[in-house]
Design a protein around this motif. Structure first.
Motif, short mmCIF file in Angstrom:
data_model
loop_
_atom_site.label_atom_id
_atom_site.label_comp_id
_atom_site.label_asym_id
_atom_site.label_seq_id
_atom_site.Cartn_x
_atom_site.Cartn_y
_atom_site.Cartn_z
N VAL A 124 52.03 34.61 -39.18
CA VAL A 124 51.23 35.34 -38.18
C VAL A 124 50.28 34.35 -37.51
O VAL A 124 49.55 33.62 -38.17
CB VAL A 124 50.41 36.47 -38.85
N ALA A 125 50.30 34.34 -36.18
CA ALA A 125 49.39 33.50 -35.40
C ALA A 125 48.58 34.40 -34.47
O ALA A 125 49.16 35.21 -33.74
CB ALA A 125 50.16 32.47 -34.60
N VAL A 126 47.27 34.27 -34.51
CA VAL A 126 46.38 35.08 -33.67
C VAL A 126 45.72 34.17 -32.63
O VAL A 126 45.05 33.20 -32.99
CB VAL A 126 45.30 35.78 -34.53
N ILE A 127 45.94 34.49 -31.36
CA ILE A 127 45.34 33.73 -30.26
C ILE A 127 44.39 34.67 -29.52
O ILE A 127 44.82 35.61 -28.84
CB ILE A 127 46.42 33.16 -29.31
N GLU A 128 43.13 34.43 -29.68
CA GLU A 128 42.10 35.35 -29.18
C GLU A 128 42.01 35.36 -27.67
O GLU A 128 42.15 34.32 -27.00
CB GLU A 128 40.76 34.98 -29.80
N GLY A 129 41.75 36.54 -27.10
CA GLY A 129 41.57 36.68 -25.67
C GLY A 129 40.21 36.19 -25.20
O GLY A 129 39.29 36.01 -26.01
N SER A 130 40.08 36.00 -23.91
CA SER A 130 38.86 35.43 -23.35
C SER A 130 37.83 36.47 -22.96
O SER A 130 36.64 36.16 -22.82
CB SER A 130 39.20 34.57 -22.12
N ASP A 131 38.25 37.72 -22.76
CA ASP A 131 37.33 38.77 -22.34
C ASP A 131 36.56 39.31 -23.54
O ASP A 131 37.15 39.64 -24.57
CB ASP A 131 38.11 39.90 -21.65
N SER A 132 35.25 39.41 -23.41
CA SER A 132 34.40 39.81 -24.54
C SER A 132 34.73 41.21 -25.06
O SER A 132 34.52 41.51 -26.24
CB SER A 132 32.93 39.74 -24.15
N GLU A 133 35.25 42.09 -24.20
CA GLU A 133 35.59 43.44 -24.62
C GLU A 133 37.09 43.59 -24.87
O GLU A 133 37.51 44.12 -25.90
CB GLU A 133 35.14 44.46 -23.57
N LEU A 134 37.90 43.09 -23.95
CA LEU A 134 39.35 43.28 -24.07
C LEU A 134 39.96 42.47 -25.21
O LEU A 134 41.06 42.77 -25.66
CB LEU A 134 40.03 42.90 -22.75
N LYS A 135 39.26 41.45 -25.68
CA LYS A 135 39.82 40.66 -26.79
C LYS A 135 39.93 41.47 -28.07
O LYS A 135 40.61 41.06 -29.01
CB LYS A 135 38.99 39.41 -27.03
N ASN A 136 39.26 42.64 -28.11
CA ASN A 136 39.39 43.52 -29.27
C ASN A 136 40.68 44.33 -29.24
O ASN A 136 41.00 45.04 -30.19
CB ASN A 136 38.19 44.47 -29.33
N GLU A 137 41.42 44.25 -28.12
CA GLU A 137 42.73 44.86 -28.02
C GLU A 137 43.78 43.77 -28.25
O GLU A 137 43.64 42.66 -27.74
CB GLU A 137 42.95 45.49 -26.64
N ALA A 138 44.81 44.09 -29.00
CA ALA A 138 45.81 43.07 -29.35
C ALA A 138 47.20 43.46 -28.86
O ALA A 138 47.59 44.62 -28.90
CB ALA A 138 45.84 42.85 -30.86
N ILE A 139 47.92 42.45 -28.39
CA ILE A 139 49.32 42.60 -28.01
C ILE A 139 50.16 41.84 -29.03
O ILE A 139 49.88 40.68 -29.34
CB ILE A 139 49.58 42.04 -26.59
N TYR A 140 51.19 42.49 -29.58
CA TYR A 140 52.01 41.89 -30.62
C TYR A 140 53.38 41.50 -30.05
O TYR A 140 54.02 42.29 -29.36
CB TYR A 140 52.21 42.87 -31.78
N ILE A 141 53.80 40.29 -30.37
CA ILE A 141 55.13 39.82 -29.98
C ILE A 141 55.78 39.21 -31.22
O ILE A 141 55.16 38.38 -31.90
CB ILE A 141 55.08 38.77 -28.86
N SER A 142 57.01 39.60 -31.53
CA SER A 142 57.62 39.13 -32.77
C SER A 142 59.02 38.57 -32.55
O SER A 142 59.69 38.87 -31.55
CB SER A 142 57.70 40.28 -33.79
N ALA A 143 59.45 37.76 -33.49
CA ALA A 143 60.81 37.21 -33.54
C ALA A 143 61.09 36.84 -34.99
O ALA A 143 60.18 36.52 -35.74
CB ALA A 143 60.94 35.99 -32.64
N TYR A 144 62.33 36.92 -35.40
CA TYR A 144 62.67 36.45 -36.75
C TYR A 144 63.09 34.99 -36.66
O TYR A 144 63.58 34.53 -35.63
CB TYR A 144 63.77 37.30 -37.38
N TYR A 145 62.89 34.25 -37.75
CA TYR A 145 63.15 32.81 -37.71
C TYR A 145 64.22 32.36 -38.70
O TYR A 145 64.50 31.17 -38.82
CB TYR A 145 61.86 32.03 -37.97
N GLU A 146 64.83 33.30 -39.40
CA GLU A 146 65.85 32.94 -40.37
C GLU A 146 67.25 33.04 -39.75
O GLU A 146 67.39 33.28 -38.56
CB GLU A 146 65.76 33.88 -41.58
N ALA A 147 68.27 32.85 -40.56
CA ALA A 147 69.64 32.92 -40.06
C ALA A 147 70.52 33.62 -41.09
O ALA A 147 70.15 33.77 -42.25
CB ALA A 147 70.18 31.52 -39.78
#
Length: 221
Positions: free
Chosen positions: A143-166
């Motif tokens: 899990v990697a969290v990259i914080e937003g720049s807006d003081s209020e909107l950074k409390n909202e999170a967008i999730y993007i996922s992918a699997y890395y195995e085979a």
């Protein structure tokens, strides 16, 4: 609303990346690195090496919040088989259970002794080399969290996922170059997010156990 934000984010990232001449080279490098092991099956040595590499890349990009979640997964581990005929020794690999199919041979076929084991009692006193036991292994979500720049909107999170195995019909031979493409693309998204302003926090997930009933994703939810 969340779907619109997700699509807008991806379109923005794609627009930025399309002007990047090094994009293809970076994606190729990531896919080659992830698929350089004999197998990236969940819990395998190659799978753990891939997890370590992804985390190293994220920290190299300056992502400060990188976490790992461990979880159990049950998989068949092919230990290999040895076929000996006269002076020749061949290393064989078992197929994933329930994916057995008739072997493809040359027109002349092969000749040799066929040993019938019955219920197993007929094999007493004989050494049988090779097996494929079901084993509980440790799977790892990243899990990697990259914080937003807006003081209020950074409390909202967008999730993007992918699997890395085979995965492969032969578990011991699953380097998964094609299956590494999503994980490689997610690394590139991390790069773009670090280099460009975004108001909301973005959480990137590299999940494990995808081919074991989405074990990693279910663990997170």
């Amino acid at each position: 609303m969340k779907i619109c934000l997700y699509i807008a984010l991806l379109l923005s990232i794609c627009s930025i990346a399309s002007a990047d001449a090094g994009l293809e080279l970076r994606l190729r490098r990531s896919v080659e690195e992830l698929s350089r092991h004999e197998s990236r099956l969940t819990g395998s040595a190659g799978n753990h090496a891939a997890a370590d590499w992804i985390q190293s890349e994220l920290r190299g990009l300056g992502v400060g919040q990188v976490y790992e979640h461990e979880l159990p997964a049950l998989i068949p581990l092919g230990e290999g088989f040895v076929l000996e005929a006269e002076d020749e020794s061949l290393l064989l690999f078992g197929m994933w259970p329930n994916l057995i199919r008739t072997s493809t041979l040359l027109a002349e076929g092969i000749e040799g002794e066929l040993v019938y084991g019955g219920d197993g009692s007929l094999l007493e006193g004989r050494q049988i080399e090779g097996r494929m036991p079901l084993s509980e292994v440790t799977a790892r979500n990243i899990v990697a969290v990259i914080e937003g720049s807006d003081s209020e909107l950074k409390n909202e999170a967008i999730y993007i996922s992918a699997y890395y195995e085979a995965i492969s019909p032969v578990p011991a031979l699953a380097p998964g170059a094609e299956q590494a493409s999503s994980a490689a693309a997610l690394l590139e998204i991390a790069r773009q997010l670090k280099e460009n302003d975004h108001r909301r926090t973005v959480v990137l997930l590299w999940t494990a156990g995808h081919f074991q009933n989405l074990t990693g994703m279910r663990h997170l939810t």
